[in-house]
Design an enzyme around this catalytic site. Structure first.
Site, PDB file in Angstrom:
ATOM      1  N   LYS A 282       0.860  -1.195   0.000  1.00 38.62           N
ATOM      2  CA  LYS A 282       0.000   0.000   0.000  1.00 38.62           C
ATOM      3  C   LYS A 282       0.893   1.241   0.000  1.00 38.62           C
ATOM      4  CE  LYS A 282      -3.930   2.055   2.542  1.00 38.62           C
ATOM      5  NZ  LYS A 282      -4.802   1.951   3.726  1.00 38.62           N
TER       6      LYS A 282
ATOM      7  N   SER B  34      -9.914   2.345   2.738  1.00 41.02           N
ATOM      8  CA  SER B  34      -8.951   3.007   1.890  1.00 41.02           C
ATOM      9  C   SER B  34      -7.999   2.063   1.160  1.00 41.02           C
ATOM     10  CB  SER B  34      -8.119   3.983   2.732  1.00 41.02           C
ATOM     11  OG  SER B  34      -7.290   3.265   3.634  1.00 41.02           O
TER      12      SER B  34
ATOM     13  N   SER C 202     -10.373   0.267   7.034  1.00 42.91           N
ATOM     14  CA  SER C 202      -9.721   0.344   5.721  1.00 42.91           C
ATOM     15  C   SER C 202      -9.053  -0.934   5.231  1.00 42.91           C
ATOM     16  CB  SER C 202      -8.672   1.456   5.729  1.00 42.91           C
ATOM     17  OG  SER C 202      -9.283   2.703   5.581  1.00 42.91           O
TER      18      SER C 202
END
Lengths: 95, 500, 487
Positions: C79, C159, C183
């Site tokens: 990420k 997210s 998330s």
């Protein structure tokens, strides 16, 4: 508690975020929408409750006093938008 | 540290009348409180492992944490915490076993994180006090409100380029103790003495080097004026005053400035001012365009700072002797006056030097030779004690020769000068130059007899006017090359001249 | 031989160990998969192909000399909130400009220590603020899943939308993610993958771009529970560089999977229902309860009475912390600077240009709730409500060992469907945010498809530091659900 345009301008200045004048009212409305929803917290009885700042219930760990870092001037400045002679260069700011 | 002989802190006590500022419209009193920033003597920074040493190439004493890089996290330095506790104990202050770090949010290029990590609501050290001399020689107690730990900011340099500011983060993140006094100070002298004593204390404790040239200690001085005992005035904060002398000057100037404004019917704006060392005046800092709203909240990257009571007690047990205790000891052990003891304990180095000089010798002679002769010479030559050409052992040697009667005070002054000149020890000089004091009564009597024989009129005069004895002593000393023991000379002269 | 990207993480480890293929071959097949799909999914912001192959070759060399780590040769996606040394790190924000950190996050350092290979940096909501990946400055991620018979592009959730989409589309064997309010778990539920947020303090936050420090926690998104356990075990561990990192032993999570749930008490909180929640989610929840009962668990009804206050409390605490955490993005020392007429103007222009609308909105909310006169009414009260939420769980633990809930109140929704209404968007996290506020471990596993053929997830919340129980329950559920659908 409701946010008006002046408050939006004030907090935007505190947060150093420029907001165009024609967007101020829209932002005030959005913030009020969220703040009104948050008002529901007033229903909770919090008398005598200790505020919870962290999910970790231990004491702050401490490190020994030793120089283990630094002397990396070029790494520190590597991503700088402007640098000169080992310094960060920023817009003139005189108090 | 318990102090029972001096009045305890009382909120906004009235100044003594002798401290009032007299003016055509009446008297004023000065109210002062101080916030002193003392950099903790640590190798590394409060929250990073970068060097906390003064100087260095720009941005060389900087870790990624100190530059506020994304994802970087603070980890606290245990030694710094210990120094804050030590300082608190030295001020007889409450040690808070639970304290917390908060973020103070504001934007400035030398504040890389966009916030300063400080202790706002729950400082590590609570209330304490410091005893300080007032200008009339009495001692007052200045209350300590709190001490908290916080990060220093970096340095902005405005004169390297006409259009830009250059930023060096070497100071960024260095550990500061902010020592906040109560508004207990009532004069410029008290303010200066408070700063001086605080500096002495942290130097005794070795928690801060007190090096003001390097900015290790600086004071924010809050000054207001009021009619004696009256309503409190609006205060102004004078930022970053970095010497004892300047603290006094800043208070005096600022008080007078405020009184002038008030007497002209004006009002004082609460503002931050700067002390200009060149003019001795304070001037307003260009006020930041926005009102401050620092949005303090607990730093979520850190947890509460919890101290172990036994750890604190261990620090307490190992505290060095502090100025107040040492002063009392100097008075009782060496028989010094409060004033003399105060001068000696003002600096850890002075006190240690003195104790070496006085060791096994006459303590008062040691004091006067150190504070009058040696300090006099150092002052005249613009040197610090650490740069003295005569060390404590050497001065002790000289004092020893005086104490045991080997030389008298007059000869000692010559020896002192020769010690500075040659670097030789006093005993060596005395031996080489034959300066030993004559205690041989026969030789002294012989020289008195010779003088009496050649000055019969003076003999008669002396018998009528005993004050003439001084002239006779001088003559004998001259005749013996200054080496005669003045006490013996006196005694023999009195007998021979028939003076009681 | 099957296509290498068809093997899951633990199968790939076996294949590598058996010498069936090399990490270089495995990595190349993932690079090919990314090449084929990324243009349409936009999961990767940066593909570090050369670096990946270099790391793979080094891994093969280590394995050749018998020096293989727990993730030796496994290609992973990262990420883009994790700082990766020398590789551009954006947090999906324009404000970071061309920022390439000179340091590596502790979590990724752990992964490389164990032999993993980095394929590239994965898209996300800007600064991890969002539930649909639509706030990314580099365009939204598209969910590889589509509704049956429809071509409407769906969100992968957020997210960690890039992480979830990349795992679901087999563009990596697993991905790192972060979870501040849900998330990891919500995108895992939306993409039919497994996502866990461990106990706060298990994974170091060092080198992860901070959103809300007291809530942020890293974790993996993986194709199945075992892969998740292997990855998490590598990511966790005490780190002296993070003051909130817990100095506790790392448990054997794979071993915990075999423990079963016999005699275990599973709590069912009556408050985990919201208006308009599809009946299928309620039904799935009941199905989950039945599976655990069948496996020998005892089901107990519990109450977490402050659940509905969790989201509003979160929307004070998280923006407050974020408003301060994001102050460092000022164009002075790194990132993008927009020169203005003076210093203040430069700050304001840099930040107005660099931050997207949702990030600005949250910074302003956070600035407001911390400002003079409002701190007690908002921030302090929210922290007290947070304490109440923790207290709810503490009470629940006297009755049960783990808690079963739906992960999200809906399946993946269409891109643009909720982006005009912040609160509607925020409600995505209604079931996940409580675990962040209380610091508890929680996993989402895919349990079934809805009527449109979209995956739905169930969440298991455990006691602090009891990831082992979470994995025991998750493993039983996974076997019962036998979820094998693919996008």
């Amino acid at each position: 508690m409701s946010v008006d345009d002046a408050t939006v301008r004030k907090i935007a200045r505190l947060a150093r975020i420029e907001i165009h004048e024609d967007k101020v009212t829209k932002m005030a409305n959005e913030l009020n929408g969220i703040l009104n929803w948050i008002e529901m917290l007033n229903e909770v009885d919090v008398n005598g409750v200790e505020p919870m700042a962290s999910a970790v219930a231990i004491a702050l760990p401490m490190r020994d006093d030793a120089v283990t870092d630094g002397n990396i001037q070029s790494s520190i400045l590597k991503n700088a938008p402007k640098a000169d002679s080992g310094f960060f260069v920023v817009p003139k700011s005189v108090e | 540290m318990t102090q029972t002989s001096v009045p305890a802190y009382t909120a906004f006590k009235t100044a003594r009348p002798d401290q009032w500022v007299k003016s055509v419209t009446g008297d004023w009193e000065i109210i002062v409180g101080m916030e002193v920033h003392a950099q903790v003597s640590a190798k590394s920074k409060l929250f990073s492992g970068a060097s906390a040493a003064y100087g260095g190439d720009p941005n060389s004493h900087v870790a990624m944490v100190d530059a506020g890089m994304p994802g970087m996290l603070p980890v606290i330095n245990k030694f710094v915490v210990e120094q804050a506790v030590k300082t608190g104990l030295g001020l007889g202050a409450k040690i808070n076993l639970w304290s917390r770090f908060d973020r103070k949010n504001y934007f400035y290029p030398d504040l890389p994180q966009g916030y300063q990590i400080s202790q706002y609501l729950y400082p590590i050290i609570g209330e304490g006090s410091l005893e300080v001399a007032s200008e009339d020689g009495s001692m007052i107690m200045v209350g300590i409100e709190r001490i908290h730990l916080e990060q220093d900011a970096g340095k902005s340099i405005h004169d390297l380029d006409p259009n830009s500011t250059y930023v060096d983060l070497n100071r960024s993140g260095c550990a500061l103790m902010e020592i906040v006094s109560k508004p207990d100070i009532r004069s410029a002298d008290e303010a200066a003495n408070y700063f001086k004593n605080l500096r002495a204390l942290v130097r005794y404790l070795e928690t801060c080097d007190g090096n003001m040239d390097e900015g290790s200690m600086r004071a924010d001085v809050n000054v207001s004026v009021r009619r004696p005992g009256g309503e409190l005035g609006t205060r102004c904060e004078i930022k970053n005053v970095n010497s004892t002398k300047f603290v006094g000057m800043a208070v005096n100037y600022e008080a007078r400035r405020q009184i002038e404004i008030l007497e002209d019917g004006g009002t004082i704006d609460q503002e931050t001012r700067l002390f200009d060392v060149k003019t001795g005046q304070t001037r307003t800092m260009r006020s930041k365009e926005d009102a401050h709203d620092y949005r303090y909240f607990p730093d979520p990257d850190l947890l509460p700072l919890i101290l172990d009571e036994a750890w604190v007690e261990n620090i307490r047990a190992n505290l060095p002797e502090l100025p107040a205790a040492m002063k009392a000891r100097f008075q009782s052990q060496y028989g010094l006056s409060a004033y003399d003891a105060d001068v000696l304990v003002a600096d850890k180095e002075f006190a240690a030097f003195y104790e070496e000089v006085a060791k096994g010798r006459d303590a008062k002679i040691a004091n006067s030779w150190m504070t009058v002769e040696l300090f006099g010479w150092l002052n005249k030559n613009g040197k610090e004690l650490s740069q003295s050409p005569i060390g404590a052992a050497a001065l002790g040697g000289l004092v020893g020769l005086i104490t045991d009667g080997t030389i008298n005070g007059k000869i000692a002054k010559d020896v002192f000068a020769k010690m500075i000149e040659t670097g030789d020890e006093a005993a060596v000089i005395v031996e080489r130059e034959g300066l030993k004091q004559t205690t041989d009564t026969g030789a002294i009597e012989a020289s008195i007899d010779a003088l009496m024989a050649t000055n019969p009129e003076k003999v008669a005069e002396a018998r009528e006017k005993p004050k003439m004895l001084g002239w006779w002593v001088g003559q004998v000393m001259k005749a013996t090359g200054g080496k005669a023991n003045p006490a013996i000379v006196n005694e023999i002269l009195k007998g021979k001249l028939g003076i009681d | 031989m099957t296509k290498l990207t068809e093997l899951n993480l633990h199968q790939a480890l076996s294949g590598l160990a058996a010498g069936d293929f090399t990490s270089t071959e495995l990595t190349q097949s993932y690079l090919n998969s990314i090449e084929a799909q990324n243009a349409s999914l936009n999961a990767y912001l940066v593909v570090t192909g050369d670096k990946a192959l270099e790391m793979a070759r080094a891994s093969d060399a280590r394995r050749a000399v018998g020096n293989a780590g727990a993730l030796e040769g496994i290609p992973l996606g990262i990420k883009d909130l994790f700082c990766t040394k020398g590789v551009r790190t954006t947090a999906a924000s324009k404000i970071l400009g061309e920022f390439a950190p000179e340091y590596e996050s502790s979590v990724t350092t752990n992964l490389w220590r164990d032999g993993a290979v980095m394929l590239g940096k994965l898209n996300l909501d800007e600064f991890a603020m969002g539930s649909s990946n639509e706030t990314s400055a580099f365009g939204n991620v598209t969910n590889p899943w589509k509704r049956k018979g429809s071509n409407v592009a769906l969100t992968p959730g957020g997210s960690s939308g890039g992480s979830a989409a990349a795992v679901a589309a087999h563009m990596c064997l697993g991905a790192t993610a972060t979870d501040t309010g849900g998330s990891i778990r919500q995108p895992a539920a939306f993409t039919g993958t497994v996502g866990i947020k461990p106990t706060y303090g298990r994974c170091s936050r060092y080198g992860i771009v901070a959103f809300a420090s007291s809530l942020d926690q890293a974790g993996p998104i993986a194709r199945n529970v075992k892969d998740s356990a292997i990855m998490l075990q590598s990511m966790m561990g005490h780190d002296a560089k993070d003051s909130t990192s817990l100095n506790v032993a790392v448990p054997d999570l794979v071993a915990a999977m075999a423990k079963g749930v016999k005699g275990m008490k599973i709590g069912i909180p009556k408050e985990y229902r919201v208006d308009g929640m599809p009946e299928e989610i309620e039904n799935l929840w009941q199905q989950g309860i039945a599976w655990l009962k069948d496996a020998g668990a005892e089901i107990v009804d519990i109450s977490l009475p402050h659940t509905k206050y969790a989201l509003p409390a979160y929307y004070i605490v998280a923006p407050a912390e974020a408003s301060s955490n994001l102050a460092r993005y000022d164009g002075m020392r790194f990132g993008a600077r927009v020169e203005g007429v003076d210093l203040t103007d430069t700050y304001e222009k840099s930040r107005a240009t660099g931050f997207g609308e949702e990030v600005k909105r949250r910074i302003l909310i956070g600035t407001y709730v911390l400002s003079a006169g409002y701190y007690d009414a908002y921030y302090l009260r929210a922290q007290k409500v947070r304490a109440r939420i923790l207290e709810d769980f503490t009470n629940a633990w006297t009755k049960c060992d783990a808690i079963l809930t739906p992960t999200a109140p809906s399946a993946a929704f269409g891109l643009g469907e909720k982006s005009d209404d912040p609160i509607k968007m925020y409600l995505n996290d209604v079931f996940t945010v409580t675990a962040n506020l209380a610091g508890l471990p929680a996993i989402s596993i895919p349990a079934a498809l809805d009527v449109d053929g979209l995956p739905l997830g169930l969440q298991i919340i455990g006691k602090a530091l009891d990831e082992e129980t979470v994995y025991s329950v998750a493993s039983v559920m996974e076997q019962a659900a036998n979820f094998s659908a693919r996008p």
